[in-house]
Design a protein around this motif. Structure first.
Motif, mmCIF file in Angstrom:
data_model
loop_
_atom_site.group_PDB
_atom_site.id
_atom_site.type_symbol
_atom_site.label_atom_id
_atom_site.label_comp_id
_atom_site.label_asym_id
_atom_site.label_seq_id
_atom_site.Cartn_x
_atom_site.Cartn_y
_atom_site.Cartn_z
ATOM 1 N N ASP A 120 0.809 -1.223 0.000
ATOM 2 C CA ASP A 120 0.000 0.000 0.000
ATOM 3 C C ASP A 120 0.838 1.267 0.000
ATOM 4 O OD1 ASP A 120 1.020 -0.261 2.529
ATOM 5 O OD2 ASP A 120 -0.901 -0.167 3.573
ATOM 6 N N ASP B 33 2.757 3.939 -2.055
ATOM 7 C CA ASP B 33 2.778 4.401 -3.440
ATOM 8 C C ASP B 33 4.191 4.449 -4.011
ATOM 9 O OD1 ASP B 33 0.042 4.603 -3.634
ATOM 10 O OD2 ASP B 33 -0.017 6.742 -3.145
ATOM 11 N N GLU C 133 5.370 2.503 -7.422
ATOM 12 C CA GLU C 133 6.038 3.162 -8.547
ATOM 13 C C GLU C 133 7.348 2.454 -8.885
ATOM 14 O OE1 GLU C 133 5.026 5.594 -10.464
ATOM 15 O OE2 GLU C 133 3.296 6.419 -9.371
ATOM 16 N N LYS D 26 -6.121 1.893 -10.878
ATOM 17 C CA LYS D 26 -4.833 2.367 -10.383
ATOM 18 C C LYS D 26 -3.697 1.522 -10.944
ATOM 19 C CE LYS D 26 -2.344 3.451 -6.092
ATOM 20 N NZ LYS D 26 -2.465 3.579 -4.614
#
Length: 474
Positions: free
Chosen positions: A187, A189, A193, A249
């Motif tokens: 979880d 980000d 990435e 997402k």
């Protein structure tokens, strides 16, 4: 009588089995001529004979001369398919072997026409580094009766470690963007990435939005204050919006970094808008559906309850119908089971104490053939989604097709015989199925793994094959 792994101990099965194979892989005891089968391969069904020698498909022709020592299998009127490649299974080994292990579940797989599997990392310990991956490979080499590969599990802090591992050791990276059994949620980000920008193998994502699920869980607890949450609330708590938000997402990350994303177990019509209907060779964003989500809908909670509880949830008839259509028009690319056994007592607890997942690898092919019989798919489409595309997507060499020189991973199916699913016929260690009582209008007759007859419907799984399966090359 079949040698039922669930009814006998492993030692009893070995003692009773009289079939003997050569000790060294590659020095196979038999050559086979599978004669006059309807061969389903690469978009066509043709009556052919197939010669199997030294573990390989050595010839495919209308007629093939016989010779001394050749075992003849009369396949007149039956269908010969490439062995099913199930790219999403949870065999629970190591650490959760009270509910399943690699031996019992691979027996179930081969009895269902599955010849290769890719196992998930949410075991105990979780497969998140090279040492644990190597240990799992060694375990499967001793126990498995089907060929195998493994996924490495991504975490918030192991991306660099994954990228340093020899890519030939693993099939893909499993990413939990929604929590499920084992709670391997990623979880962060920044970690996401980094993973999408650097992954050397496909990223296989479980997509459910945690915030959405938490909000709807709170709503459910208020609505059913006495705790009597019905099983069908699962589709309300883990709804289509939770899936869409997370899948969107993941797709955006993959597009931004040009990463190869494979979305696991798509369950809703809404998610389908995120995919394209190109051929699999021309996509870097692909999607999977399970036979369970093509078979069941939320109306079945009334009779089956928590038995069909899984993550993501079984949803509406409209969602199921949309998934069926999407498989035909190439929005969905592969069919895999998400075989996830639990003990029945774990399933039948009150909603918030129950667990998600169901066993399905033994009957996935029969489910898909039954849907063909009902007019939803052709058998050529089933072979494309369960054999050809999995091999192409995960770079599994020399498997997934009936081609000369390829590994003789084959399944012979009788479309005119019935299979009744009952307790005594199950190979699963957990010994239950949501399909119990179902009567299929087809039967897996024989399954060959690496040119060896590993399963026969009259004799069961040949235990002597254990340890002859291999980690497939990819």
């Amino acid at each position: 009588m079949p040698l039922l792994a669930g009814l006998k101990s492993e030692e009893e099965i070995i003692a009773q089995n009289t079939v003997v194979f050569a000790d060294n892989f590659g020095l196979l005891a038999f050559s086979y001529l599978i004669k006059d089968a309807f061969v389903v391969n690469e978009g066509k069904t043709e009556k052919k004979s197939v010669l199997v020698e030294n573990g390989l498909i050595s010839r495919i022709a209308d007629e093939i001369p016989q010779y001394e020592g050749l075992t003849i299998i009369n396949a007149q009127g039956k269908h010969l398919l490439p062995g099913i490649i199930d790219t999403h299974v949870h065999f629970r080994d190591p650490g959760l072997t009270h509910k399943a292990d690699f031996y019992t579940e691979s027996c179930a797989a081969v009895a269902g026409g599955v010849t290769s599997v890719i196992d998930m990392p949410n075991t105990k310990p979780q497969t998140t580094n090279e040492a644990l991956l190597d240990a799992k490979i060694r375990m499967a080499q001793k126990k498995s009766v089907v060929n195998f590969g493994f996924m490495l599990g991504a975490t918030n802090d192991n991306i660099d470690e994954i990228n340093a591992i020899d890519t030939s050791k693993y099939a893909a990276v499993k990413l939990f963007m929604g929590s499920s059994t084992g709670n391997m949620l990623v979880d962060d980000d920044t970690a996401l990435e980094r993973l999408f920008s650097s992954a050397k193998k496909p990223i296989v994502a479980h997509c459910e939005d945690e915030r959405r699920i938490a909000e709807r869980t709170t709503m459910a607890k208020h609505k059913w204050e006495d705790g009597s949450v019905p099983a069908n609330a699962h589709a309300i708590i883990r709804d289509d919006e939770a899936c869409f938000l997370s899948t969107q997402k993941a797709v955006n990350l993959a597009r931004r970094h040009n990463a190869h994303l494979h979305v696991a177990h798509v369950t809703s019509a809404k998610e389908l808008s995120l995919f394209t209907n190109k051929n699999i060779e021309n996509k870097h964003i692909t999607a999977e559906v399970t036979p369970n989500h093509l078979w069941f809908c939320d109306e079945n909670y009334a009779s089956l309850g928590n038995k069909i509880r899984c993550n993501p949830s079984i949803k509406s008839p409209a969602d199921r119908d949309a998934l069926r259509k999407a498989l035909n028009n190439n929005l969905l690319d592969t069919v895999a089971t998400d075989h996830a056994p639990h003990l029945l007592e774990e399933k039948m607890r009150p909603y918030f104490e129950s667990v998600s997942g169901m066993p399905s690898v033994q009957h996935s092919l029969l489910m898909m053939i039954e849907l063909c019989r009902q007019g939803f798919f052709t058998i050529e489409t089933v072979v494309d989604k369960m054999c050809h595309n999995p091999a192409t997507l995960f770079g599994i060499k020399d498997r997934g097709f009936i081609r000369q020189g390829y590994a003789a991973d084959l399944v012979l199916v009788d479309f005119n015989s019935e299979t009744l699913v009952n307790w005594s016929s199950l190979y699963y260690k957990c010994r239950w199925s949501p399909l119990e009582g179902t009567r299929f209008h087809s039967k897996v007759e024989k399954t060959f793994v690496n040119g060896i007859l590993a399963y026969d419907c009259e004799k069961g799984v040949f235990d002597d094959f254990k340890g002859k399966a291999i980690k497939f090359a990819n």
